[in-house]
Design a protein around this motif. Sequence first.
Motif, PDB file in Angstrom:
ATOM      1  N   ALA A   1       0.834  -1.201   0.000  1.00  0.00           N
ATOM      2  CA  ALA A   1       0.000   0.000   0.000  1.00  0.00           C
ATOM      3  C   ALA A   1       0.873   1.257   0.000  1.00  0.00           C
ATOM      4  N   TYR A   2       2.000   1.193   0.733  1.00  0.00           N
ATOM      5  CA  TYR A   2       2.961   2.306   0.717  1.00  0.00           C
ATOM      6  C   TYR A   2       3.487   2.522  -0.695  1.00  0.00           C
ATOM      7  N   LYS A   3       3.796   1.444  -1.391  1.00  0.00           N
ATOM      8  CA  LYS A   3       4.303   1.555  -2.760  1.00  0.00           C
ATOM      9  C   LYS A   3       3.288   2.253  -3.659  1.00  0.00           C
ATOM     10  N   ALA A   4       2.027   1.852  -3.546  1.00  0.00           N
ATOM     11  CA  ALA A   4       0.982   2.462  -4.372  1.00  0.00           C
ATOM     12  C   ALA A   4       0.865   3.956  -4.069  1.00  0.00           C
ATOM     13  N   GLU A   5       0.993   4.313  -2.799  1.00  0.00           N
ATOM     14  CA  GLU A   5       0.884   5.724  -2.425  1.00  0.00           C
ATOM     15  C   GLU A   5       2.055   6.535  -2.959  1.00  0.00           C
ATOM     16  N   VAL A   6       3.257   5.991  -2.863  1.00  0.00           N
ATOM     17  CA  VAL A   6       4.440   6.695  -3.371  1.00  0.00           C
ATOM     18  C   VAL A   6       4.329   6.902  -4.878  1.00  0.00           C
ATOM     19  N   MET A   7       3.948   5.862  -5.604  1.00  0.00           N
ATOM     20  CA  MET A   7       3.810   5.994  -7.056  1.00  0.00           C
ATOM     21  C   MET A   7       2.721   7.006  -7.410  1.00  0.00           C
ATOM     22  N   ASP A   8       1.642   7.019  -6.634  1.00  0.00           N
ATOM     23  CA  ASP A   8       0.557   7.968  -6.901  1.00  0.00           C
ATOM     24  C   ASP A   8       1.018   9.404  -6.669  1.00  0.00           C
ATOM     25  N   ILE A   9       1.834   9.626  -5.639  1.00  0.00           N
ATOM     26  CA  ILE A   9       2.377  10.965  -5.388  1.00  0.00           C
ATOM     27  C   ILE A   9       3.136  11.461  -6.604  1.00  0.00           C
ATOM     28  N   CYS A  10       4.040  10.623  -7.117  1.00  0.00           N
ATOM     29  CA  CYS A  10       4.864  11.028  -8.263  1.00  0.00           C
ATOM     30  C   CYS A  10       4.007  11.270  -9.504  1.00  0.00           C
ATOM     31  N   ARG A  11       3.051  10.405  -9.737  1.00  0.00           N
ATOM     32  CA  ARG A  11       2.238  10.526 -10.955  1.00  0.00           C
ATOM     33  C   ARG A  11       1.325  11.759 -10.899  1.00  0.00           C
ATOM     34  N   GLN A  12       0.795  12.072  -9.725  1.00  0.00           N
ATOM     35  CA  GLN A  12      -0.017  13.282  -9.607  1.00  0.00           C
ATOM     36  C   GLN A  12       0.813  14.523  -9.908  1.00  0.00           C
ATOM     37  N   ARG A  13       2.032  14.561  -9.431  1.00  0.00           N
ATOM     38  CA  ARG A  13       2.909  15.709  -9.685  1.00  0.00           C
ATOM     39  C   ARG A  13       3.231  15.824 -11.171  1.00  0.00           C
ATOM     40  N   GLU A  14       3.486  14.684 -11.793  1.00  0.00           N
ATOM     41  CA  GLU A  14       3.786  14.689 -13.218  1.00  0.00           C
ATOM     42  C   GLU A  14       2.593  15.212 -14.026  1.00  0.00           C
ATOM     43  N   LYS A  15       1.395  14.749 -13.689  1.00  0.00           N
ATOM     44  CA  LYS A  15       0.194  15.193 -14.405  1.00  0.00           C
ATOM     45  C   LYS A  15       0.002  16.699 -14.286  1.00  0.00           C
TER      46      LYS A  15
END
Length: 531
Positions: free
Chosen positions: A408-422
């Motif tokens: 779940a931590y992994k999913a959250e970290v990846m989501d943080i990066c992807r939101q910033r990229e978007k």
Amino acid sequence: MSTITEQALEELSPFELSLFLEQKIHENKNVTNLLNAGRGNPNWTAPTPREAFFLLGQFATQETLYGTGELTAGMIQSDATRGQRFVDFLANHPSKGADFLKKIWFSDNNFLGMPKELWLTDILDHIIGDNYPNPVRCLTACEAPIKSYLNQELFSNSTIPFDVFAVEGGTAGICYIFDTLLNNFLLNRGDKIALMLPTFAPYLEIPELPKYAFEIVKVQAKQTMVDGKMTYQYPDEEINKLRDSDIKAVFVVNPSNPTANALAQPTIELLKDIVSTDNPELMILTDDVYGTFVPVFTSLFSELPYNTACIYSYSKYFGATGWRVGTIAVAKHNLFDELIANLPKENIEQLNERYASLTADPTTITFIDRIVADSRDVALNHASGLSAPQQVMMVMFSLYSLLDEGQAYKAEVMDICRQREKLLFHTLGLQEPLEDLDTAYYCEINYEDWSRKRYGNAFADYLKNKWTVTKVLTSLAEKEQLMLLKANAFGSSEWAVRVSLANLATNQYPEVGKRIIRLTDSIRDQWMKTK
């Protein structure tokens, strides 16, 4: 910024330029809102494994106090009743860290590689740090959890047996491998090696040092479209350069830095064909530090384990750059050992002399153990190894990732990066990259291409003729208080800039885009006045 000439600025490395500009900005007392999107240091941390680490340390300290003096404590000893005290201690310290340790302690899966009571005694001793690390390559209580983590996150749950050397972060791993390849005649000064570009800048700088002076073949990734999305991949004609058997080694950062893309499976299959048909003795060094940011990652180590040594650092994924923790992984059956065994007699005799202090028969020393010995100039091999508390922190990170909460931590970290990229790409009017292969930890923007699409060919031609990317970045820092990193020293194009998506607040990334646009608008307006 008149304290250094424009020409001198052009000659600075990306990191030196960034440090210089940051210093100059802070000399300006009017600085109010500096955004440094050049740094790669993440602005998140993983609290649960850290809390578990400090709880372990607290319990370990408590365990040293039995039957000791007022100011001195003893060392951790075996104790048949310690397991129950540990469980009671965790019950008395309710927290996510304690819950995590209880899950490990009571798990039906033995992630520890040894009986849990023995593991607890060893891990407490290691966190106290009162003994030299032994074994020096990796502590026994730490090795199984670290291997399980690497297998799950990087090696596709491979069944290939491998060894790990716990090192002081990925940078130490890079230095150690280069030195041991040279010390053991696997690479010699002036040999031909390949670098897959773009890459972490030191991989370009180290081979040019006088003691190496390698002949470098550049294997260049190209921006391409896959399923209507942008990605950076290697054309077949670039990968096929590795069919040249004179190329002894290839170095790759996968996923790449700064383009932040993992190797596509067709490229991996082509590499496998090259190794099996044309260059079976090609040594592959892969740096997989960003692999944990890709939804489904395939390491070259899992596909070509015999030929590959893998470097990994925990620093980016867990927000742990200050811990300096990483690994080198080498398969138990590997090309490096075979090449050493088949060296000319003269070279073997030299190596036997080099490693004679370690064993009566130096020919039995494996490649990875030679890396360990060389890391301390052989003579101090007995005192080598990453500090024991650092290795315990690696274990906490590793075990955490093996649990559901870690995923779940992994999913959250990846989501943080992807939101910033978007947010950044939307502001700049750029199409988002192909998600399957994209880490979203960095992004690379070709400033010339972006300007050409947004402002037209005439303005872009003016930029190309009258400006440089260094001048643009200097102006961004001076006028907009925005720090970016030039990427040409990573093997990218001359006008490429790296934006870190890891180190600013998510809601600041639209502002990063706005500042780039605002500066470029002002350059365009000044240009229009001269027409």
